[in-house]
Structures are given as C-alpha cells and as structure tokens.
Enzyme design. Structure first.
Site, PDB file in Angstrom:
ATOM      1  N   GLY A 187       0.790  -1.235   0.000  1.00  0.00           N
ATOM      2  CA  GLY A 187       0.000   0.000   0.000  1.00  0.00           C
ATOM      3  C   GLY A 187       0.814   1.273   0.000  1.00  0.00           C
ATOM      4  N   CYS A 192       0.915   2.818  -6.406  1.00  0.00           N
ATOM      5  CA  CYS A 192       0.111   1.749  -5.822  1.00  0.00           C
ATOM      6  C   CYS A 192      -1.242   2.283  -5.402  1.00  0.00           C
ATOM      7  CB  CYS A 192       0.871   1.228  -4.607  1.00  0.00           C
ATOM      8  SG  CYS A 192      -0.109   0.237  -3.500  1.00  0.00           S
TER       9      CYS A 192
HETATM   10  P1  5GP Z   1       7.913   3.351  -4.964  1.00  0.00           P
HETATM   11  O1  5GP Z   1       9.386   3.330  -4.751  1.00  0.00           O
HETATM   12  O2  5GP Z   1       7.555   3.750  -6.362  1.00  0.00           O
HETATM   13  O3  5GP Z   1       7.189   4.148  -3.935  1.00  0.00           O
HETATM   14  O4  5GP Z   1       7.405   1.846  -4.752  1.00  0.00           O
HETATM   15  C1  5GP Z   1       7.845   0.799  -5.564  1.00  0.00           C
HETATM   16  C2  5GP Z   1       7.091  -0.469  -5.197  1.00  0.00           C
HETATM   17  O5  5GP Z   1       5.688  -0.334  -5.421  1.00  0.00           O
HETATM   18  C3  5GP Z   1       7.453  -1.679  -6.028  1.00  0.00           C
HETATM   19  O6  5GP Z   1       8.716  -2.222  -5.690  1.00  0.00           O
HETATM   20  C4  5GP Z   1       6.286  -2.603  -5.761  1.00  0.00           C
HETATM   21  O7  5GP Z   1       6.419  -3.292  -4.540  1.00  0.00           O
HETATM   22  C5  5GP Z   1       5.124  -1.623  -5.624  1.00  0.00           C
HETATM   23  N1  5GP Z   1       4.322  -1.602  -6.853  1.00  0.00           N
HETATM   24  C6  5GP Z   1       4.753  -1.506  -8.128  1.00  0.00           C
HETATM   25  N2  5GP Z   1       3.719  -1.482  -8.991  1.00  0.00           N
HETATM   26  C7  5GP Z   1       2.606  -1.591  -8.249  1.00  0.00           C
HETATM   27  C8  5GP Z   1       1.201  -1.643  -8.570  1.00  0.00           C
HETATM   28  O8  5GP Z   1       0.775  -1.545  -9.710  1.00  0.00           O
HETATM   29  N3  5GP Z   1       0.365  -1.791  -7.512  1.00  0.00           N
HETATM   30  C9  5GP Z   1       0.803  -1.876  -6.232  1.00  0.00           C
HETATM   31  N4  5GP Z   1      -0.094  -2.038  -5.266  1.00  0.00           N
HETATM   32  N5  5GP Z   1       2.108  -1.804  -5.891  1.00  0.00           N
HETATM   33  C10 5GP Z   1       2.990  -1.667  -6.891  1.00  0.00           C
END
Ligand code: 5GP
Length: 342
Positions: A187, A192
């Site tokens: 989350g 996400c």
């Molecule tokens: P960020 O660094 O962009 O905040 O988070 C990256 C992480 O978001 C990824 O490593 C993965 O765990 C999660 N994530 C990637 N794509 C998605 C998605 O489409 N839905 C969700 N719920 N999580 C995602």
C-alpha cells in the site's frame, strides 16, 4: 474488551516517512566524504555480500538490465523484471553485467520454470545468480510459502529475498518458509492504489519499526519496498531498522529504463506505471481479468537523463543524514538514529 479494542491490533497510530524527522546529534564527522554507504551482510545461508543496500524495483522501465549495468558502478542492486528473457541476461553478462548486483526476479511461477531459467543463464555464461527476488503483491498466500520452500530445497545456495508482507507474522511466515530476506510493503508504493481499491495497507515507517525485531530474531534481513519519495526517506528507513531499501518511482524517467519519450510543450516525458496497473496488464497479459481490478496507476515523469545523476543526489542525501546524526555508516544510523513525530 470493548468492541473498539477488539477491532484494532494496537492503539498506536502507524507512521509514514513523512510523519517523522531525524534528530541531529553532536557530530565529529566533518565531511560527507568520510561516510561509507556500503555494508557487508552474511545471510542466513552463509552467503556474504558487500555493496550499497539499495535495490531498484523489478518494474517495467526501472528493473532493466541497462539500469543494472549503470547501478552496479555504485554497488547498487537491481531486481531485474521477470519479463526479461534469459537470452537478454546472457548477452548483458557477456558485456560485463555483474550478477552480484543484478537479481533475477520471479512471481508465483512454476518452480521448474525458475530453476530452468537460472540454469540456462549459468550454463551459458558460467555466472550463477547468488540472490533472487520473489515478488508477489500478497506474500501471505500459502502457495507462496510452498514455492519458497520448494526452491530452497532445489537451490539451497541461492539467497532468496521474498515478499511482500507488512507484519511480524508475515515476516515469520516467510522466514519459516526459508527466505534469507523479507520484502516489506503493502500500500505504500508511489503508483500503488491497493489501499484505495482494497482498504488494505500499512504505513511504511511503522511496517519497518514493527518488523525489525522479528526479522533479527529469525536471522533474515528486511528489504523495505515502497514509499521512498526523496533522499531523506532513505535515512529514515535505515534508522527505523531496515537492512535494504527497494526504490521504484524515484528511478522512473531515466535513459536506462528505456521508456519511450513523449514530447509535450517542448518538454520530454517518460511513462512509468505500476505493475498491477491496466497498462502493465495490457503489456504483459491480455488485459485485466474480469474478476479483478487494477491496483496501480500510470504517470508521466520528466525525462531525467542518465540515472547516475539521480543516484549521486540520493547517496549525497544519505551521506548528509549520516553526518547530521554522527554516523560513519548505515549500521550506525540504524543503531543510533532517533526520530521526532511531526
Ligand atoms: P515506490 O518506490 O515507487 O514508492 O514503490 C515501488 C514499489 O511499489 C514496487 O517495488 C512494488 O512493490 C510496488 N508496486 C509496483 N507497482 C505496483 C502496482 O501496480 N500496484 C501496487 N499495489 N504496488 C505496486
């Protein structure tokens, strides 16, 4: 027990990175140059690893082999997307890609598919993956724990980082299944929408704080995944007690990701999307299955050029956090750093 007590796992409010600041300390570190951002780990399986404990996420346009080839210059790791073929791995390894920092990633795949994929790479190049990542949105499902224990039995020497979970019970579940590292985060990713679509989630800073002791007691490392939106969040995550940090969105928009550029009003943009978004489903599968909804979105980010510029800025910020907190390295950040709630 009142109904309210019964319905909440605790009375504490859970915290995101933006809910805290790090507190400065008297410091004898006069230059950021003297801070060391590499660490050494010996995993539960006895495998030692040395490098910068940051991992690029296995997302489209982020977890590419070109990204891994650039990030290895900083000893930073890349979880390479599962949609990359073994043939592409082989040609990059032959051109100097170092598997010490490039980790093949899989989902809830068939165990024979995974071992064949890895064996094909090592048979063709003589280089064997030392760390692999197993990534599913919901690490609590029991078929995931079975896949982990099957793979551990088939490949006991390979270090497995797997997730995602967000609670001490989840850490214990994956540790008992045999992983060496547990990936934390549900989350909190930048693209996400799980918390919006399902109501499920756990603020990332508290996920780390609440799971760090359980990870230590089970001899597994923690990989905090998601929610890093600026360099200051790295220091906060390490102070909270994570061993590794996975970053996605902050690495979007770079040349090495290879996303097509789109020009609008003389500015170049690159696409970036969640791996559970409609775009990802259309790219890799036949669209969204009828029984599910997308749990991710897509964004356009300004083209940021080569990733080295962003990495220098992120590591500069992390070194500066260490200087303010009088820490020579990341391990000291974790043992000495303190927060205030804001
Ligand atoms: P960020 O660094 O962009 O905040 O988070 C990256 C992480 O978001 C990824 O490593 C993965 O765990 C999660 N994530 C990637 N794509 C998605 C998605 O489409 N839905 C969700 N719920 N999580 C995602």
């Amino acid at each position: 027990m009142t109904r309210e007590q019964n319905k909440f796992i605790s009375n504490e409010r859970k915290l995101a990175f933006s809910d805290v600041y790090l507190v400065p300390q008297f410091s004898s570190i006069n230059s950021r140059r003297s801070v060391n951002v590499t660490e050494e780990f010996t995993f539960k399986n006895g495998h030692s690893w040395e490098g910068t404990p940051i991992i690029a996420s296995n997302m489209d346009y982020i977890g590419t082999l070109e990204m891994a080839s650039s990030l290895q210059n900083f000893k930073i790791c890349t979880a390479v997307s599962k949609f990359v073929s073994p043939e592409d791995w082989i040609s990059h390894i032959e051109s100097g890609l170092d598997m010490e920092y490039a980790f093949p990633t899989f989902g809830l795949d068939n165990k024979n598919y995974i071992t064949d994929y890895l064996n094909h790479i090592s048979d063709s190049t003589g280089h064997t993956a030392r760390i692999i990542v197993l990534d599913v949105p919901n690490g609590y499902i029991d078929s995931f724990a079975s896949l982990i224990s099957d793979l551990k039995a088939l490949m006991p020497d390979i270090t497995i980082f797997a997730g995602n979970v967000v609670t001490p019970e989840g850490v214990e579940l994956l540790a008992n299944a045999g992983v060496d590292g547990v990936k934390l985060g549900i989350g909190s990713g930048s693209v996400c929408t799980t918390s919006i679509e399902t109501g499920v989630g756990y603020p990332q800073l508290s996920a780390i704080l609440d799971c760090a002791d359980t990870a230590k007691n089970n001899s597994v490392v923690l990989i905090s995944d998601g929610g890093i939106s600026e360099s200051g969040d790295l220091g906060k995550a390490f102070v909270a007690g994570t061993d590794f940090i996975m970053i996605g969105g902050i690495l979007a928009g770079h040349t090495e990701g290879g996303a097509p550029t789109i020009t609008e009003n003389d500015t170049e943009y690159r696409l970036y999307y969640g791996m559970s978004s409609e775009e990802a489903m259309n790219t890799h599968y036949d669209g969204i299955a009828e029984y599910r909804t997308a749990e991710g979105i897509s964004k356009l980010v300004k083209d940021k050029g080569p990733v080295a510029n962003t990495i220098k800025q992120l590591l500069g910020g992390l070194r500066s956090s260490c200087t303010y907190l009088n820490c020579q390295n990341i391990a000291e950040l974790t043992s000495k750093g303190q927060f205030i709630k804001i």
